[in-house]
Each structure stands twice: as structure tokens, then as C-alpha cells.
Scaffold this motif. Structure first.
Motif, PDB file in Angstrom:
ATOM      1  N   UNK A  33       0.843  -1.207   0.000  1.00  0.00           N
ATOM      2  CA  UNK A  33       0.000   0.000   0.000  1.00  0.00           C
ATOM      3  C   UNK A  33       0.874   1.251   0.000  1.00  0.00           C
ATOM      4  N   UNK A  34       1.886   1.283   0.857  1.00  0.00           N
ATOM      5  CA  UNK A  34       2.744   2.467   0.929  1.00  0.00           C
ATOM      6  C   UNK A  34       3.511   2.691  -0.364  1.00  0.00           C
ATOM      7  N   UNK A  35       3.953   1.617  -0.995  1.00  0.00           N
ATOM      8  CA  UNK A  35       4.656   1.733  -2.272  1.00  0.00           C
ATOM      9  C   UNK A  35       3.726   2.319  -3.337  1.00  0.00           C
ATOM     10  N   UNK A  36       2.491   1.832  -3.383  1.00  0.00           N
ATOM     11  CA  UNK A  36       1.523   2.351  -4.360  1.00  0.00           C
ATOM     12  C   UNK A  36       1.151   3.798  -4.049  1.00  0.00           C
ATOM     13  N   UNK A  37       1.072   4.147  -2.766  1.00  0.00           N
ATOM     14  CA  UNK A  37       0.750   5.526  -2.383  1.00  0.00           C
ATOM     15  C   UNK A  37       1.831   6.487  -2.870  1.00  0.00           C
ATOM     16  N   UNK A  38       3.101   6.034  -2.848  1.00  0.00           N
ATOM     17  CA  UNK A  38       4.201   6.868  -3.341  1.00  0.00           C
ATOM     18  C   UNK A  38       4.074   7.159  -4.833  1.00  0.00           C
ATOM     19  N   UNK A  39       3.471   6.241  -5.567  1.00  0.00           N
ATOM     20  CA  UNK A  39       3.347   6.380  -7.014  1.00  0.00           C
ATOM     21  C   UNK A  39       2.006   6.996  -7.431  1.00  0.00           C
ATOM     22  N   UNK A 152      -6.778  11.032   3.074  1.00  0.00           N
ATOM     23  CA  UNK A 152      -7.503  12.288   3.298  1.00  0.00           C
ATOM     24  C   UNK A 152      -8.095  12.839   1.997  1.00  0.00           C
ATOM     25  N   UNK A 153      -7.255  12.847   0.953  1.00  0.00           N
ATOM     26  CA  UNK A 153      -7.631  13.514  -0.297  1.00  0.00           C
ATOM     27  C   UNK A 153      -8.531  12.631  -1.156  1.00  0.00           C
ATOM     28  N   UNK A 154      -8.248  11.355  -1.230  1.00  0.00           N
ATOM     29  CA  UNK A 154      -8.972  10.443  -2.116  1.00  0.00           C
ATOM     30  C   UNK A 154      -9.373   9.171  -1.354  1.00  0.00           C
ATOM     31  N   UNK A 155     -10.368   9.276  -0.460  1.00  0.00           N
ATOM     32  CA  UNK A 155     -10.749   8.109   0.346  1.00  0.00           C
ATOM     33  C   UNK A 155     -11.187   6.912  -0.501  1.00  0.00           C
ATOM     34  N   UNK A 156     -11.843   7.157  -1.621  1.00  0.00           N
ATOM     35  CA  UNK A 156     -12.284   6.055  -2.487  1.00  0.00           C
ATOM     36  C   UNK A 156     -11.079   5.361  -3.133  1.00  0.00           C
ATOM     37  N   UNK A 157     -10.109   6.154  -3.563  1.00  0.00           N
ATOM     38  CA  UNK A 157      -8.886   5.584  -4.134  1.00  0.00           C
ATOM     39  C   UNK A 157      -8.115   4.789  -3.097  1.00  0.00           C
ATOM     40  N   UNK A 158      -8.089   5.284  -1.847  1.00  0.00           N
ATOM     41  CA  UNK A 158      -7.400   4.575  -0.769  1.00  0.00           C
ATOM     42  C   UNK A 158      -8.104   3.258  -0.459  1.00  0.00           C
ATOM     43  N   UNK A 159      -9.423   3.280  -0.483  1.00  0.00           N
ATOM     44  CA  UNK A 159     -10.195   2.051  -0.229  1.00  0.00           C
ATOM     45  C   UNK A 159      -9.919   1.022  -1.328  1.00  0.00           C
TER      46      UNK A 159
END
Length: 170
Positions: A33-39, A152-159
Motif C-alpha cells: 500500500x505504501x509503495x503504491x501511495x508513493x506512485x 484524506x484527499x482520495x478516500x475512495x482511491x485509498x479504499x
């Protein structure tokens, strides 16, 4: 038939192995998840994301300096923990917003750690304190804070990313 004395031990070892594997999978999912969040590329202009960046840093009570006319914030050095005779740790952040197109942006958050060496033992010959080592500084991407911003910014994308990680790593 007499039960074996080893069966509780074997059961304990099997349970320990299962718990360890579950923990490993959880850690791998977090890393994924953290790796994808960086990208991650936000599907919105940087002007819509940037207020959330500021808000997140303010909630962490970090003193900020923002570069005029650009999307870049640096924070002041903040002491981490109490000062110690072995050394004192500090941290600061550098945040950069990039906008490859008017409808998309990305945010990079860098964490810089610094450790100032503490005072060493008293030199018996001179009566003066010696310094321990040198000051050490390093800077790395802060994947945890980038993941926090994405939530915070994209809760749907995070889900969706959480679900993707759960499917990819079991």
C-alpha cells in the motif's frame, strides 16, 4: 491409546507459525500500500490537493515555510523525544507538489532525520568532555505520510488500494 506429551508443544508451534505468517502478510500488505501511495497520481489539480497538505502538517503541529509561487513546503526542525547525553534526534519535512497536467498531480513527502551527537565522557587528562561521533543526517520518502495524505484527499482511491492489496497479498 495414550495421548502424546508432545501434542501441546506441536500445537503451540503450529499456532506460532500461523500467527507469524499472518503478521508477515499484514506487513507485506502495508508495504504494498505504501509503495503504491508513493506512485499515486491524484485525478485533480494540485490547487485542490494542496490545502489538505497544509492541513495535515498543521494538525501535526509542524512549523511551515511555503515557497511563494510554487507548491513546496518545508518544515522547521522539530526535536523527537527528549535530549539525551547520547545524542538528540530531530526531524523536518519537505513536501513537493507536481502537476504534469491541469487535471492531475502528485505529492512527494520527504522526511529528513538528524541526530546531533551527545557529550561523551570527561577526558581524565584534560578535564574536558569529548564529543561522541559526528552529526548524522539522512532524507527519505515518507511513505506513511504519503499514505495518510492519500486517505484524506482520495478516500475512495485509498479504499480501492486497500482492496487491491488484500487480493494481491494473502
Amino acid at each position: 491409546m495414550k495421548p502424546s506429551n508432545r501434542s501441546p508443544w506441536c500445537l503451540s508451534l503450529v499456532l506460532l507459525a500461523v500467527v507469524s505468517l499472518a503478521g508477515c502478510a499484514s506487513a507485506r500488505r502495508d508495504a504494498y500500500i505504501q509503495d503504491k501511495a508513493m506512485q499515486h497520481v491524484y485525478r485533480m489539480p494540485i490547487a485542490e490537493v494542496w490545502p489538505q497538505v497544509r492541513s495535515m502538517l498543521q494538525q501535526k503541529e509542524l512549523e511551515m515555510r511555503e515557497a511563494p509561487g510554487s507548491y513546496e513546503i518545508s518544515t522547521d526542525w522539530q526535536m523527537v523525544g527528549a535530549p539525551s547525553s547520547l545524542g538528540t534526534a530531530f526531524v523536518r519535512y519537505l513536501v513537493r507538489g507536481k502537476q504534469p497536467s491541469p487535471a492531475m498531480c502528485s505529492v512527494e513527502i520527504f522526511k529528513q532525520n538528524r541526530t546531533e551527537s551527545g557529550q561523551g565522557p570527561v577526558d581524565s587528562r584534560t578535564g574536558e568532555r569529548r564529543q561522541i561521533g559526528n552529526d548524522v543526517t539522512n532524507m527519505v520518502r515518507d511513505m506513511e505520510m504519503e499514505w495518510e495524505l492519500l486517505q484524506r484527499v482520495d478516500p475512495e482511491g485509498a479504499k480501492a488500494l486497500r482492496e487491491e492489496a488484500a487480493k494481491a497479498i494473502k
